[in-house]
Design an enzyme around this catalytic site. Structure first.
Site, PDB file in Angstrom:
ATOM      1  N   ASP A  34       5.027   3.640  28.305  1.00 38.37           N
ATOM      2  CA  ASP A  34       4.305   2.596  29.063  1.00 38.37           C
ATOM      3  C   ASP A  34       2.827   2.928  29.275  1.00 38.37           C
ATOM      4  O   ASP A  34       2.125   2.225  29.999  1.00 38.37           O
ATOM      5  CB  ASP A  34       4.992   2.371  30.418  1.00 38.37           C
ATOM      6  N   GLN A  94     -23.737   4.236  35.567  1.00 34.51           N
ATOM      7  CA  GLN A  94     -23.685   3.090  36.497  1.00 34.51           C
ATOM      8  C   GLN A  94     -23.868   3.654  37.903  1.00 34.51           C
ATOM      9  O   GLN A  94     -22.915   3.837  38.662  1.00 34.51           O
ATOM     10  CB  GLN A  94     -22.342   2.356  36.351  1.00 34.51           C
ATOM     11  N   HIS A 127     -26.063  12.839  33.842  1.00 35.65           N
ATOM     12  CA  HIS A 127     -27.053  11.772  33.825  1.00 35.65           C
ATOM     13  C   HIS A 127     -27.464  11.447  35.260  1.00 35.65           C
ATOM     14  O   HIS A 127     -26.674  10.926  36.042  1.00 35.65           O
ATOM     15  CB  HIS A 127     -26.471  10.526  33.155  1.00 35.65           C
ATOM     16  N   ASP A 170     -37.061   8.025  27.778  1.00 33.71           N
ATOM     17  CA  ASP A 170     -37.198   7.199  28.982  1.00 33.71           C
ATOM     18  C   ASP A 170     -37.597   8.079  30.161  1.00 33.71           C
ATOM     19  O   ASP A 170     -37.651   9.308  30.052  1.00 33.71           O
ATOM     20  CB  ASP A 170     -35.904   6.406  29.283  1.00 33.71           C
ATOM     21  N   LYS A 194     -38.673   2.780  28.766  1.00 36.23           N
ATOM     22  CA  LYS A 194     -37.549   2.122  28.059  1.00 36.23           C
ATOM     23  C   LYS A 194     -37.043   0.919  28.845  1.00 36.23           C
ATOM     24  O   LYS A 194     -36.888   0.988  30.060  1.00 36.23           O
ATOM     25  CB  LYS A 194     -36.419   3.140  27.864  1.00 36.23           C
ATOM     26  N   ASP A 221     -32.728  14.218  24.822  1.00 36.99           N
ATOM     27  CA  ASP A 221     -32.088  13.288  25.756  1.00 36.99           C
ATOM     28  C   ASP A 221     -30.744  13.871  26.175  1.00 36.99           C
ATOM     29  O   ASP A 221     -30.259  14.841  25.575  1.00 36.99           O
ATOM     30  CB  ASP A 221     -31.906  11.913  25.083  1.00 36.99           C
TER      31      ASP A 221
HETATM   32  C1  R5P Z   1     -29.741   6.523  29.426  1.00 35.84           C
HETATM   33  O1  R5P Z   1     -30.625   6.352  30.208  1.00 35.84           O
HETATM   34  C2  R5P Z   1     -29.417   7.828  28.763  1.00 35.84           C
HETATM   35  O2  R5P Z   1     -30.274   8.832  29.150  1.00 35.84           O
HETATM   36  C3  R5P Z   1     -29.407   7.693  27.249  1.00 35.84           C
HETATM   37  O3  R5P Z   1     -30.720   7.465  26.781  1.00 35.84           O
HETATM   38  C4  R5P Z   1     -28.520   6.540  26.856  1.00 35.84           C
HETATM   39  O4  R5P Z   1     -27.299   6.650  27.521  1.00 35.84           O
HETATM   40  C5  R5P Z   1     -28.280   6.523  25.370  1.00 35.84           C
HETATM   41  O5  R5P Z   1     -27.433   5.453  25.085  1.00 35.84           O
HETATM   42  P1  R5P Z   1     -27.493   4.750  23.668  1.00 35.84           P
HETATM   43  O6  R5P Z   1     -27.288   5.791  22.640  1.00 35.84           O
HETATM   44  O7  R5P Z   1     -26.360   3.748  23.708  1.00 35.84           O
HETATM   45  O8  R5P Z   1     -28.814   4.076  23.574  1.00 35.84           O
END
Ligand code: R5P
Length: 299
Positions: A34, A94, A127, A170, A194, A221
């Site tokens: 399930d 989020q 993040h 960003d 960004k 990043d």
């Molecule tokens: C967002 O602010 C994170 O630092 C990454 O830049 C983001 O999650 C990358 O996501 P994607 O590869 O979908 O652009």
């Protein structure tokens, strides 16, 4: 001390157990017809120091339930100390109610993880945008490690980097751009502005275009998910006249066709850590974890 690996944790857990001179065991995880999960700790953990290792990417919902069941069971069975290593923690992006009625998932998941009976939680490059110090939401036992130093060390070991610049795609990537710049002896760094258009598309604009022209750019990043951010950043950098482009990220989630999109960029190099296992995971996090856990264990 023993190390227990969850269903996405064996690759780091096994290596970590060697550094810690501890035994390694896979936790038994099965799915019932399930869709519910069955979890069994395969060894007596009573009175032991236990390191639990898992990476909660790719199947975040199942892996969160697996982690809650595993950690609570390890506590129930009488472990003396529990070090929870969650190399990737999902839902962190989020971190605000961007539209009315949305769940602030980052806070809900932090509350859930904080409620578990563990002595310390370790992760990598969480993040963080609106919460600069994760201890604000996860509590004082939270250790946010970074793989960025080792990522840029890897690039500088395997490539001849003359006249380079670090680029964050960003505003929130400035924290990693700074670390990368320090690691390379103070090379210049910059970040882009960004704007997200959709889940897989963004637009980026340079803050100071002149700094990148003619240089080798190392884009750093925390996450590659769909690849949209990196694809757009590389396009803009090339239009600005960079000489070559390297990309280094901690968590290579590589959702959908992200890897194919990235391969087409023909980058000088594309490297990630092994916090999420992927075809570009060439930097190992077990040594970083071992140093941090050994320090906690001996203090
Ligand atoms: C967002 O602010 C994170 O630092 C990454 O830049 C983001 O999650 C990358 O996501 P994607 O590869 O979908 O652009």
């Amino acid at each position: 001390m023993i190390v227990l690996g969850g269903s996405e944790g064996a690759h780091i857990g096994f290596e970590l157990s060697k550094y810690l001179r501890a035994r390694y065991y896979d936790i038994e995880v099965k799915e019932f017809p399930d869709g519910e999960l069955y979890v069994r700790i395969p060894v007596d953990v009573g009175g032991l120091d236990v390191v639990y290792v898992n990476s909660l990417a790719k199947r975040p919902n199942d892996l969160l339930v697996e982690t809650v069941l595993s950690l609570e069971t390890i506590a129930d069975l009488g472990a003396r100390t529990i070090y929870s290593v969650l190399t990737y923690i999902p839902y962190a992006r989020q971190d605000s109610r961007f539209n009315p009625g949305e769940a602030v998932s980052a806070l809900v998941i932090a509350k859930l993880l904080k409620s578990l009976r563990v002595d310390r939680i370790y992760t990598f490059d969480l993040h963080l945008h609106r919460f600069r110090d994760p201890r604000q939401v996860f509590g004082d036992n939270f250790v946010n490690l970074t793989a960025v130093r080792d990522l840029v060390k890897y690039i500088s070991t395997y490539h001849k980097l003359d006249d380079c610049v670090i680029v964050g795609p960003d505003e929130e990537s400035e924290q990693w751009a700074k670390i990368a710049s320090e690691e390379l002896g103070g090379v210049p760094y910059t970040v882009m502005e960004k704007k997200r258009i959709s889940a897989s598309e963004v637009v980026v604009e340079p803050r100071n275009p002149d700094i990148v022209r003619g240089r080798a750019a190392i884009v750093v990043d925390d996450i590659i998910s769909t690849g949209g951010t990196i694809v757009e950043t590389v396009r803009v950098l090339r239009n600005l006249g960079v000489r070559e482009v390297y990309v280094a990220v901690t968590h290579a989630i590589l959702a959908g066709r992200a890897y194919n999109r990235l391969v087409q960029l023909e980058l000088q190099d594309l490297v990630a850590s092994d916090t999420v296992l992927s075809p570009i995971s060439r930097v190992r996090t077990a040594p970083i974890l071992a140093r941090s856990i050994s320090t906690s264990a001996s203090s």
